[in-house]
Motif scaffolding. Sequence first.
Motif, PDB file in Angstrom:
ATOM      1  N   ARG A 229       0.838  -1.202   0.000  1.00  0.00           N
ATOM      2  CA  ARG A 229       0.000   0.000   0.000  1.00  0.00           C
ATOM      3  C   ARG A 229       0.873   1.253   0.000  1.00  0.00           C
ATOM      4  NH1 ARG A 229      -5.217  -1.018   0.538  1.00  0.00           N
ATOM      5  NH2 ARG A 229      -5.671   1.204   0.835  1.00  0.00           N
ATOM      6  N   LEU A 230       0.574   2.146  -0.913  1.00  0.00           N
ATOM      7  CA  LEU A 230       1.187   3.475  -0.895  1.00  0.00           C
ATOM      8  C   LEU A 230       0.461   4.354   0.125  1.00  0.00           C
ATOM      9  CD1 LEU A 230       1.595   4.003  -4.734  1.00  0.00           C
ATOM     10  CD2 LEU A 230       3.437   3.704  -3.095  1.00  0.00           C
ATOM     11  N   PRO A 231       1.166   5.286   0.780  1.00  0.00           N
ATOM     12  CA  PRO A 231       0.499   6.156   1.760  1.00  0.00           C
ATOM     13  C   PRO A 231      -0.686   6.899   1.154  1.00  0.00           C
ATOM     14  CG  PRO A 231       2.879   6.369   1.917  1.00  0.00           C
ATOM     15  CD  PRO A 231       2.613   5.535   0.699  1.00  0.00           C
ATOM     16  N   GLN A 232      -0.515   7.351  -0.083  1.00  0.00           N
ATOM     17  CA  GLN A 232      -1.596   7.946  -0.845  1.00  0.00           C
ATOM     18  C   GLN A 232      -1.683   7.202  -2.180  1.00  0.00           C
ATOM     19  OE1 GLN A 232      -3.738  10.309   0.177  1.00  0.00           O
ATOM     20  NE2 GLN A 232      -2.691  10.396   2.162  1.00  0.00           N
ATOM     21  N   PRO A 233      -2.838   6.621  -2.532  1.00  0.00           N
ATOM     22  CA  PRO A 233      -2.934   5.894  -3.801  1.00  0.00           C
ATOM     23  C   PRO A 233      -2.451   6.752  -4.962  1.00  0.00           C
ATOM     24  CG  PRO A 233      -4.914   5.556  -2.500  1.00  0.00           C
ATOM     25  CD  PRO A 233      -4.115   6.617  -1.788  1.00  0.00           C
ATOM     26  N   ASP A 234      -1.600   6.169  -5.797  1.00  0.00           N
ATOM     27  CA  ASP A 234      -0.991   6.924  -6.888  1.00  0.00           C
ATOM     28  C   ASP A 234      -0.664   5.960  -8.029  1.00  0.00           C
ATOM     29  OD1 ASP A 234       0.379   8.546  -8.611  1.00  0.00           O
ATOM     30  OD2 ASP A 234       2.029   9.002  -7.237  1.00  0.00           O
ATOM     31  N   GLU A 235      -1.524   5.956  -9.028  1.00  0.00           N
ATOM     32  CA  GLU A 235      -1.340   5.055 -10.164  1.00  0.00           C
ATOM     33  C   GLU A 235      -0.084   5.396 -10.955  1.00  0.00           C
ATOM     34  OE1 GLU A 235      -3.883   3.512 -14.073  1.00  0.00           O
ATOM     35  OE2 GLU A 235      -4.852   4.779 -12.563  1.00  0.00           O
ATOM     36  N   THR A 236       0.442   6.606 -10.788  1.00  0.00           N
ATOM     37  CA  THR A 236       1.629   7.014 -11.539  1.00  0.00           C
ATOM     38  C   THR A 236       2.923   6.788 -10.763  1.00  0.00           C
ATOM     39  OG1 THR A 236       1.599   9.321 -10.754  1.00  0.00           O
ATOM     40  CG2 THR A 236       0.244   8.781 -12.680  1.00  0.00           C
ATOM     41  N   TRP A 237       2.864   6.181  -9.573  1.00  0.00           N
ATOM     42  CA  TRP A 237       4.098   5.896  -8.827  1.00  0.00           C
ATOM     43  C   TRP A 237       5.040   5.079  -9.710  1.00  0.00           C
ATOM     44  CZ3 TRP A 237       7.445   2.415  -6.525  1.00  0.00           C
ATOM     45  CH2 TRP A 237       8.181   2.871  -5.417  1.00  0.00           C
ATOM     46  N   LEU A 238       4.486   4.126 -10.443  1.00  0.00           N
ATOM     47  CA  LEU A 238       5.165   3.500 -11.574  1.00  0.00           C
ATOM     48  C   LEU A 238       4.217   3.580 -12.763  1.00  0.00           C
ATOM     49  CD1 LEU A 238       6.812   0.283 -10.071  1.00  0.00           C
ATOM     50  CD2 LEU A 238       7.988   2.356 -10.827  1.00  0.00           C
ATOM     51  N   ARG A 239       4.691   4.159 -13.835  1.00  0.00           N
ATOM     52  CA  ARG A 239       3.815   4.350 -14.994  1.00  0.00           C
ATOM     53  C   ARG A 239       3.789   3.119 -15.901  1.00  0.00           C
ATOM     54  NH1 ARG A 239       6.335   9.187 -13.828  1.00  0.00           N
ATOM     55  NH2 ARG A 239       4.957  11.002 -13.665  1.00  0.00           N
TER      56      ARG A 239
END
Length: 384
Positions: A229-239
């Motif tokens: 889990r990312l602290p804040q959901p971020d679909e672009t953490w890996l593109r």
Amino acid sequence: MSDSGGPPDVVVVGAGIVGCATAWELARRGASVTLVDRGEVSGGTTGLGEGNVLVSDKDSGPELDLAVLGRAMYDELESLGDGAARVRRKGALIVHPDAETWALEPARAERLRAAGVECELVDGADVRALEPNLTGPLHGALLVGGDLQCDPRGLARALAREAQALGARVRTQTDVARVQGNGIVLAGGERIDADAVVLAAGPWSRSLAEGAGVALPLEPRKGQLTRLRLPQPDETWLRHKVVDGSYLLSVTSAATGVEVSTVVETTADGHLIVGSSRERVGFDASVDEALVERMVARAARIAPGVAALKRDATWVGFRPWLPDHLPAIGEASAVPGLWLATGHEGAGVVLGPITGRLIADALTGTPPALDLAPFSPDRFADGA
């Protein structure tokens, strides 16, 4: 049973992505289809994977040729069932933290291009421009922009619904005891007659094939996946889908021990999936906690930020593995009317729909778009 000369009656055993695609393709051609599964639609291997539709992890040969056709089918499948496949056209990066695998990549890139795959080599600095979180040491990467990801469970279920709309019967929670003659016998003794049986039960296909008299050295190849889990959901953490170059060696290895490499990518809801492990230990569904730690640590070599993330879940799936790393697709000459569609190992999502199309073409007398000889089930017969 169909009248002579009409569309065939076909029983498809297994309602994963391969079986659902086969049922849909046959129903589109007018065949009378019964799709049978001992569980629910997409309740096994299909629904446990990452949904990758990749050619970037292949090399020249029949599997790559099949994968190129399979990936192209997603232009059509993307809109099926109001977008149930949830296609994400994210591309893939095969990254190389090790000089040994990077040295081999230019030649493989040329072989991919010769097969019609658009790809480009990217040096380490440009990789980080594409993916700022890949801060570990890298020699470079191969970028394959056409690779994509989908929701395999959603797609399989959409294919089953489409097949039903065309008249196919879908029988879930129905255990097949054996293939017998031109049909199947269910665990309760009921018999379903047909002109042909397509065995598409993934890693559970072996006992049914061998019970019918067809040699099939198929094994379940266990794999673990971990969700972080990312602290804040971020679909672009890996593109992109990110794959360690050593993954290609792991996939093609015939070792019985644990093979570990790295695959890491964001999920549709903005968290991370980390793999990849492979081991031939039968249907052992237990999670190996030490292996989880090893996989996450290995992923952190490429993307150090992974190490600080909280683990959300880990699960196990079973890939249908054959010793020569090619699926079995086609009719078994030892048992006329018995067709096999299994052994896709970890590539069932890219290879499954095209397998269904090729099987349906061959069964209904249409020349398939690809020569099925390299995939023939007969290659495992005694003396083959």
